[in-house]
Design an enzyme around this catalytic site. Structure first.
Site, PDB file in Angstrom:
ATOM      1  N   ASN A   1      41.582  40.650  32.274  1.00 24.86           N
ATOM      2  CA  ASN A   1      41.436  40.022  30.959  1.00 24.86           C
ATOM      3  C   ASN A   1      40.203  40.572  30.256  1.00 24.86           C
ATOM      4  O   ASN A   1      39.473  41.385  30.822  1.00 24.86           O
ATOM      5  CB  ASN A   1      41.389  38.498  31.075  1.00 24.86           C
ATOM      6  CG  ASN A   1      40.232  38.027  31.929  1.00 24.86           C
ATOM      7  OD1 ASN A   1      39.078  38.222  31.588  1.00 24.86           O
ATOM      8  ND2 ASN A   1      40.547  37.428  33.060  1.00 24.86           N
TER       9      ASN A   1
ATOM     10  N   ASP B   1      45.163  32.963  35.697  1.00 21.15           N
ATOM     11  CA  ASP B   1      45.969  31.795  36.058  1.00 21.15           C
ATOM     12  C   ASP B   1      47.089  32.169  37.028  1.00 21.15           C
ATOM     13  O   ASP B   1      47.587  31.332  37.764  1.00 21.15           O
ATOM     14  CB  ASP B   1      46.564  31.156  34.791  1.00 21.15           C
ATOM     15  CG  ASP B   1      45.494  30.440  33.972  1.00 21.15           C
ATOM     16  OD1 ASP B   1      44.581  29.858  34.597  1.00 21.15           O
ATOM     17  OD2 ASP B   1      45.552  30.469  32.735  1.00 21.15           O
TER      18      ASP B   1
ATOM     19  N   LYS C   1      51.366  53.022  45.522  1.00 19.94           N
ATOM     20  CA  LYS C   1      51.424  53.118  44.070  1.00 19.94           C
ATOM     21  C   LYS C   1      52.890  53.057  43.590  1.00 19.94           C
ATOM     22  O   LYS C   1      53.738  53.783  44.110  1.00 19.94           O
ATOM     23  CB  LYS C   1      50.765  54.437  43.629  1.00 19.94           C
ATOM     24  CG  LYS C   1      50.600  54.529  42.144  1.00 19.94           C
ATOM     25  CD  LYS C   1      49.945  55.840  41.758  1.00 19.94           C
ATOM     26  CE  LYS C   1      50.101  56.044  40.266  1.00 19.94           C
ATOM     27  NZ  LYS C   1      49.924  57.417  39.860  1.00 19.94           N
TER      28      LYS C   1
ATOM     29  N   PHE D   1      34.574  25.601  30.777  1.00 24.86           N
ATOM     30  CA  PHE D   1      34.711  26.301  29.498  1.00 24.86           C
ATOM     31  C   PHE D   1      36.145  26.163  29.030  1.00 24.86           C
ATOM     32  O   PHE D   1      37.064  26.146  29.850  1.00 24.86           O
ATOM     33  CB  PHE D   1      34.353  27.784  29.654  1.00 24.86           C
ATOM     34  CG  PHE D   1      32.901  28.056  29.451  1.00 24.86           C
ATOM     35  CD1 PHE D   1      31.968  27.632  30.378  1.00 24.86           C
ATOM     36  CD2 PHE D   1      32.458  28.732  28.319  1.00 24.86           C
ATOM     37  CE1 PHE D   1      30.620  27.861  30.178  1.00 24.86           C
ATOM     38  CE2 PHE D   1      31.117  28.972  28.112  1.00 24.86           C
ATOM     39  CZ  PHE D   1      30.189  28.533  29.048  1.00 24.86           C
TER      40      PHE D   1
ATOM     41  N   LYS E   1      40.937  18.736  29.091  1.00 27.65           N
ATOM     42  CA  LYS E   1      40.482  19.463  30.288  1.00 27.65           C
ATOM     43  C   LYS E   1      39.376  18.708  31.015  1.00 27.65           C
ATOM     44  O   LYS E   1      39.276  18.763  32.242  1.00 27.65           O
ATOM     45  CB  LYS E   1      40.021  20.874  29.906  1.00 27.65           C
ATOM     46  CG  LYS E   1      41.210  21.793  29.674  1.00 27.65           C
ATOM     47  CD  LYS E   1      40.871  23.171  29.181  1.00 27.65           C
ATOM     48  CE  LYS E   1      42.170  23.857  28.764  1.00 27.65           C
ATOM     49  NZ  LYS E   1      41.968  25.153  28.137  1.00 27.65           N
TER      50      LYS E   1
ATOM     51  N   LYS F   1      40.147  17.868  34.843  1.00 26.57           N
ATOM     52  CA  LYS F   1      39.369  18.544  35.892  1.00 26.57           C
ATOM     53  C   LYS F   1      38.145  17.753  36.329  1.00 26.57           C
ATOM     54  O   LYS F   1      37.315  18.265  37.084  1.00 26.57           O
ATOM     55  CB  LYS F   1      38.968  19.945  35.406  1.00 26.57           C
ATOM     56  CG  LYS F   1      40.188  20.779  34.979  1.00 26.57           C
ATOM     57  CD  LYS F   1      39.883  22.240  34.808  1.00 26.57           C
ATOM     58  CE  LYS F   1      41.101  22.951  34.254  1.00 26.57           C
ATOM     59  NZ  LYS F   1      41.059  24.392  34.417  1.00 26.57           N
TER      60      LYS F   1
END
Ligand code: CTP
Length: 397
Positions: free
Chosen positions: A210, A279, A289, A323, A337, A341
């Site tokens: 990411n 995630d 490969k 975050f 959240k 959490k």
């Protein structure tokens, strides 16, 4: 924020080629809000004109012990009293020898004896001079006396050789000064910070990643350390250098991050989870490969553990900060959240806004607590946001 507002910094510049780098040190300290005065030795004035420092500090620069006709007899005392901290940069071998043995044969060395302000020295010289037993012994004497030594770096030296002896970078010298003045509100506390983006392998050469640069989390780790905490930084992929003086643990996948976090969880006072954790991961990672033999390629992904949620479920004394990077309904999702959490507070941001989110140096965030109170912060540097977060943490643990 101006971390050094109201602080008086006296800088002694001695005669080394690195004196020119101290111009940048002074400039940075001024930008941080400090009042700066400069004293130069005669040799230093051969390298940089006193006028240069005069213009940046907007203060007179003193070189000679008996220069002025007014107040000459008290100048060294006035300057000694002015200083909240005395920084010598660059510090030559000659200066270190004189300071270690109490010799006061010019204005600067007289001030060193006359001040009660803490002293920092940033040595810079040829490697052999630095490594000479006399210089090393003098540094030891000064260190034992409580002087902070800002270590010279290894690099190319003015004499054409390469080795240890380069003046520490201006950024680093300024960071030491900021650290010196920072209130130690996290003294005795252990803070775990996660940062960067986790990556999930597809085959031996490819991965899913990411856009996280790690900047936010690294700044948080730095700020926690400056405020006196013992810091563990667990980092995935990041585009920035690891900060000094933290326990740095490098991981790749979400599962590795989970294991590294859980290994430290019991011993820490707070966890700040700024990492962008993947995630999902690839269900069957190819051992070799993958060749482009088919027209399409389907990857099956399975869910990764939610590290923060797991921490929330097993929370005892720890403060948990999460975050939330959103593109819509920021506050609403962030509140959800916190509940899901079991967090103490969350740093929420709308990553679609200009000046927020990945790779940029700024962020626009809201701090939301368990009660749902929202503090909307203006656009600020990630370093400044890190400080705000850390001060919040310090208030709460
Ligand atoms: N987090 C985590 N483990 C994961 C995913 C996220 O610990 N597997 C942490 C992040 O470090 C961050 C917070 O959880 O502190 C983000 O919450 P999350 O709900 O995962 O945010 P998103 O991934 O944006 O979730 P969604 O896609 O559901 O909005």
């Amino acid at each position: 924020m101006n971390e050094l507002t109201g602080k008086n910094i006296l800088i002694g510049v001695t005669g080394g080629i690195a004196a020119y780098k101290v111009v940048e040190v002074v400039s940075r300290l001024k930008k941080l809000g400090a009042e700066v005065r400069v004293v130069m030795t005669r040799a230093a004035a051969e390298f940089v004109a006193p006028r240069t420092f005069q213009e940046i500090t907007k203060n007179p620069v003193s070189v000679e012990m008996f220069a002025g006709t007014v107040n000459f007899h008290v100048e060294h005392i006035a300057l000694a009293n002015f200083a909240d901290v005395l920084l010598i940069a660059p510090a030559t071998a000659n200066f270190l020898a004189k300071a270690a043995h109490g010799i006061a044969d010019d204005l600067l060395t007289t001030i060193v004896l006359a001040t009660t302000a803490p002293m920092m020295v940033a040595p810079s010289m040829n490697t052999r001079m630095l490594e000479h037993p006399a210089t090393q012994a003098n540094l030891k004497i000064l260190e034992n006396r409580g002087v902070k030594i800002i270590d010279a770096e290894i690099g190319l030296l003015a004499c054409g050789t390469s080795g240890k002896g380069r003046l520490s970078e201006p950024e680093n010298i300024c960071a030491e000064i900021v650290k010196f003045f920072a209130p130690k509100i996290l003294e005795g506390k252990k803070i775990l910070v996660t940062a960067g983006g986790t990556i999930e392998p597809i085959d031996p050469v490819r991965f899913i990643g990411n856009r996280s640069s790690g900047k936010m989390g690294y700044e948080i780790a730095k700020a926690a350390q400056i405020y006196g905490a013992e810091v563990i930084l667990i980092s995935g992929n990041a585009a920035v250098d690891a900060p000094d003086n933290v326990k740095f643990v490098k991981v790749e996948t979400a599962e590795q991050m989970r294991a590294a976090v859980l290994a430290e969880y019991e011993t820490v006072d707070a966890v700040i989870m700024s990492a962008a954790v993947s995630d999902y991961r690839v269900k069957n990672v190819a051992a070799q490969k993958i060749k482009k033999s088919n027209e399409t390629l389907t990857l099956e992904l399975v869910k990764n553990p939610d590290i923060l949620k797991e921490l929330g479920q097993h929370k005892s004394h720890q403060l948990l900060v999460g975050f939330a990077a959103e593109t819509e309904n920021v506050i609403e999702y962030a509140r959800g959240k916190i509940a899901e959490k079991n967090l103490d507070f969350i740093v929420a941001n709308d990553v679609s806004q200009e000046g927020a989110g990945f790779s940029v140096d700024t962020n626009i965030a809201s701090l939301i607590n368990r009660a749902g109170d929202v503090e909307n912060l203006p656009k600020m540097s990630k370093a400044e946001l890190a400080e705000r977060i850390i001060r919040r943490v310090a208030e709460s643990i």
